[in-house]
Motif scaffolding. Structure first.
Motif, PDB file in Angstrom:
ATOM      1  N   LEU A   5      -4.583 -32.865 -68.089  1.00  0.00           N
ATOM      2  CA  LEU A   5      -5.849 -33.583 -68.173  1.00  0.00           C
ATOM      3  C   LEU A   5      -6.337 -33.430 -69.604  1.00  0.00           C
ATOM      4  O   LEU A   5      -6.349 -32.323 -70.143  1.00  0.00           O
ATOM      5  N   GLN A 111       2.977 -39.088 -65.012  1.00  0.00           N
ATOM      6  CA  GLN A 111       1.625 -38.523 -65.050  1.00  0.00           C
ATOM      7  C   GLN A 111       1.223 -38.197 -66.486  1.00  0.00           C
ATOM      8  O   GLN A 111       0.116 -38.480 -66.919  1.00  0.00           O
ATOM      9  N   GLU A 115      -1.805 -39.995 -68.563  1.00  0.00           N
ATOM     10  CA  GLU A 115      -2.977 -39.244 -69.007  1.00  0.00           C
ATOM     11  C   GLU A 115      -3.211 -39.391 -70.506  1.00  0.00           C
ATOM     12  O   GLU A 115      -4.347 -39.563 -70.954  1.00  0.00           O
TER      13      GLU A 115
END
Length: 133
Positions: A5, A111, A115
Motif C-alpha cells: 500500500l 497487486q 498499487e
C-alpha cells in the motif's frame, strides 16, 4: 505473498514536504527501518517506468532519506526484482509484527503494479493524496 500500500503526505501544512509512505502488510517500511528517515517524493518513486517498476534485472532503489528532497548516502534502499509473476523486495531490515526481522518480501505482480499505478494516479488529483489514517 505480501501486500503493498502506497500513500503520500501532501506536504505543508501537514508536514515539511511531500513524501511517500510504503506499507507492506500494514507496516510502514520506512519508519520501521529507520525512524529518522522519510520517504522520497512520490513523483520520483512512482512515475511510469520509474525505480519501483520491477524488471528481470535486479535494481537498487533509494526509497527514503534523512533529507526529504534527495537520496543521500546511507539512505534507505530496497533491491527490486521480478521473478515470473512475483515482485521481490530484498535488502530490507525492519521488525515484523512479531519483532523478528523482515529481510525480503514477495508481492503478486498484479497487486504490486496496480498499487504503484493507483498511487501515481492519486498524485494527479488535487484532493486524492492522503496520509495514513
Amino acid at each position: 505473498m505480501s501486500t503493498l500500500l502506497i500513500s503520500a503526505c501532501p506536504g505543508p501544512p501537514t508536514c515539511a514536504a511531500v513524501h511517500t509512505y510504503l506499507f507492506v502488510d500494514g507496516l510502514d517500511v520506512v519508519a520501521r527501518s529507520d525512524s529518522r528517515m522519510v520517504g522520497l517524493d512520490p513523483s520520483r518513486l512512482l512515475r511510469p517506468g520509474g525505480p519501483l517498476y520491477p524488471t528481470d534485472t535486479p535494481g537498487t532503489v533509494d526509497v527514503a532519506s534523512q533529507e526529504q528532497s534527495d537520496p543521500e548516502p546511507g539512505g534507505l534502499t530496497v533491491r527490486v526484482r521480478l521473478r515470473g509473476e512475483t515482485v521481490i523486495w530484498s535488502g530490507l531490515m525492519y521488525p515484523g509484527p512479531d519483532g523478528r526481522p523482515i529481510e525480503e518480501v514477495h508481492f503478486r505482480l498484479e497487486q504490486y503494479l496496480g498499487e504503484v499505478e493507483r498511487a501515481y494516479a492519486a498524485l494527479k488529483g488535487p484532493s486524492s493524496i492522503s496520509s495514513p489514517g
